[in-house]
Design an enzyme around this catalytic site. Structure first.
Site, PDB file in Angstrom:
ATOM      1  N   HIS A 120       0.839  -1.073  -0.041  1.00 46.41           N
ATOM      2  CA  HIS A 120       0.054  -0.029  -0.111  1.00 46.41           C
ATOM      3  C   HIS A 120       0.802   1.228   0.142  1.00 46.41           C
ATOM      4  CE1 HIS A 120      -2.891   3.095   1.800  1.00 46.41           C
ATOM      5  NE2 HIS A 120      -3.961   2.278   0.864  1.00 46.41           N
ATOM      6  N   SER A 323      -9.253 -14.517  -0.985  1.00 47.23           N
ATOM      7  CA  SER A 323      -9.396 -13.138  -1.089  1.00 47.23           C
ATOM      8  C   SER A 323     -10.746 -12.761  -1.678  1.00 47.23           C
ATOM      9  CB  SER A 323      -8.232 -12.767  -2.179  1.00 47.23           C
ATOM     10  OG  SER A 323      -8.590 -11.304  -2.604  1.00 47.23           O
TER      11      SER A 323
HETATM   12  C1  LIG Z   1      -6.224   0.203   2.732  1.00 46.29           C
HETATM   13  C2  LIG Z   1      -5.210  -0.456   3.051  1.00 46.29           C
HETATM   14  C3  LIG Z   1      -4.043   0.147   3.845  1.00 46.29           C
HETATM   15  C4  LIG Z   1      -4.541   1.731   4.480  1.00 46.29           C
HETATM   16  O1  LIG Z   1      -5.692   1.618   5.463  1.00 46.29           O
HETATM   17  P1  LIG Z   1      -6.297   2.917   5.777  1.00 46.29           P
HETATM   18  O2  LIG Z   1      -7.292   2.277   6.762  1.00 46.29           O
HETATM   19  O3  LIG Z   1      -6.872   3.463   4.541  1.00 46.29           O
HETATM   20  O4  LIG Z   1      -5.483   3.676   6.389  1.00 46.29           O
HETATM   21  C5  LIG Z   1      -3.034  -0.352   4.122  1.00 46.29           C
HETATM   22  N1  LIG Z   1      -2.539  -1.410   3.589  1.00 46.29           N
HETATM   23  C6  LIG Z   1      -3.389  -2.165   2.942  1.00 46.29           C
HETATM   24  C7  LIG Z   1      -3.036  -3.547   2.142  1.00 46.29           C
HETATM   25  C8  LIG Z   1      -4.663  -1.508   2.540  1.00 46.29           C
HETATM   26  O5  LIG Z   1      -5.430  -2.335   1.596  1.00 46.29           O
END
Ligand SMILES: *Cc1c(COP(=O)(O)O)cnc(C)c1O
Length: 404
Positions: A120, A323
């Site tokens: 991410h 998934s």
């Molecule tokens: C959505 C997501 C995040 C970030 O999460 P937030 O709650 O939007 O800050 C981090 N890692 C992954 C794999 C995600 O899908």
């Protein structure tokens, strides 16, 4: 509250906008099947959970007792004794990841953070903020980290303290990094367990894997040091939130006493949301384990239905094991905008979130996407290309899944 009629009109327009889009945000993983009405009256209060829920605070309007129960729930779910863990309700997955990276850096100031290219985007921000040395590692075609590249990068760097940022469900492909294999490869490299850190970014799948029959390794029993999960994704929340949970003896290393609030502080923020722990608590208390399991299975079934529906129409869609993210070739820009599809390179995905009670809307969406892709390929547009090629065979059906 006094608002001009123009402003009231603005709010009314926004209300209608929210109603229209409440349930069909199919490119993003936020569940919308929630009802927190019993909590609405707490909006009258300025709740604030600054500091540690586990210690007394001078700020009386806190929801610490609820936050404690939330953390107890996740400790059990992720297989660590509550007394050996510490964590808190965050503003979301990103804050949880940041807390974990901060913890890892404090434990191993000379460590290097290794994360896959499919990680991410929050992590790139975090390493910048924390000024951590970091290395992006190649991924396999299903979105999982490439272990050979990971190990060879650690070896080339001669890194004594690798900090491994593992994805438990990548954002784009829902891929889970194989943390058993990673740990085994680190041991083979001669790096002892106490010399590396392993974080699990389980933003979405942290509330999927505990409820499937044969989960990939992801939790403390499988060797992680910390985990973060988003509350507004699989669980569903009107306010973004999440949890982070780590080993208590690690966290104690970063704890500081704060005179002003008469508390110990280990968290990233100062003032912390006191409403979101209530929201998480209500969500967790109102579902049994069996209900979460059923809800998860429904999502997995819907995702499998989507894959098969696409395939029947000649579109090479696929998903990773356990998934709810279904990947298919990227349709036209127009269609992506129209349906709020998330895209990356040649791929797009839809996420089979729990509020899709039946297959009808997903079905119609698939018809639209299929028609669009066919049109594009006739026009010879680049869209219908290599995204769907992936080498791992594991598009397995959970054993208990009924045929649609
Ligand atoms: C959505 C997501 C995040 C970030 O999460 P937030 O709650 O939007 O800050 C981090 N890692 C992954 C794999 C995600 O899908």
């Amino acid at each position: 509250m006094q608002l001009s009629s123009a402003d009231q009109g603005k709010l009314e327009d926004f209300w209608q906008h929210c109603l229209t889009h409440q349930y069909f945000n199919v490119g993003y993983p936020e569940a919308a099947d929630f009802d927190y009405r019993p909590l609405h009256r707490f909006m009258h209060f300025s709740l604030n959970n600054c500091g540690d829920w586990d210690a007394p605070s001078n700020y009386i309007l806190n929801s610490f007792s609820f936050e404690k129960e939330v953390m107890a729930y996740f400790a059990e779910l992720f297989e660590i004794p509550l007394q050996d863990s510490w964590g808190y309700v965050t503003n979301g997955g990103t804050e949880g990841n940041m807390f974990a990276c901060y913890l890892a850096r404090e434990l191993f100031p000379d460590g290097v953070l290794y994360y896959s290219r499919d990680t991410h985007y929050s992590v790139a921000k975090i390493v910048k903020l924390l000024r951590m040395p970091a290395r992006a590692v190649a991924t396999l075609s299903n979105g999982e980290i490439d272990h050979n590249d990971l190990i060879s990068k650690i070896a080339i760097d001669d890194c004594a303290n690798p900090l491994i940022f593992a994805n438990i469900g990548t954002t784009m492909h829902g891929a889970t990094d194989n943390i058993s294999l990673i740990q085994q490869r680190l041991a083979d490299l001669g790096i002892a367990r106490n010399d590396y850190y392993l974080h699990a970014d389980a933003a979405l799948s942290g509330m999927i894997l505990p409820f499937v029959e044969a989960p990939q390794p992801y939790n403390f029993a499988h060797g992680i040091d910390s985990i973060s999960v988003s509350g507004h994704k699989m669980i569903g929340s009107p306010i973004p939130c999440g949890i982070v949970l780590a080993k208590r003896h690690h966290v104690e290393r970063i704890s500081v006493d704060i005179d002003y609030i008469s508390a110990q502080d280990k968290t990233i923020s100062g003032s912390r949301n006191g409403h979101t722990p209530l929201i998480m608590w209500a969500a967790l208390r109102s579902h049994s384990h069996e209900q979460w399991r059923q809800r998860t299975l429904r999502c997995l079934e819907l995702a499998q239905y989507a894959v098969e529906r696409f395939k029947a129409a000649g579109v090479a869609a696929w998903r990773n094991h356990n998934s709810i993210t279904v990947i298919f070739p990227r349709p036209s820009e127009h269609l992506c905008k129209q349906h709020g599809l998330a895209t990356s390179g040649a791929c797009a995905h839809l996420i089979a979130t729990p509020h899709h009670r039946d297959h009808s809307r997903i079905s119609r969406l698939i018809d639209d996407i299929t028609a669009d892709l066919k049109l594009n390929s006739r026009r010879n547009a680049p869209a219908n290309q290599p995204c769907a090629v992936h080498t791992l065979p594991s598009v397995a059906r959970p054993r208990s899944m009924a045929a649609d």
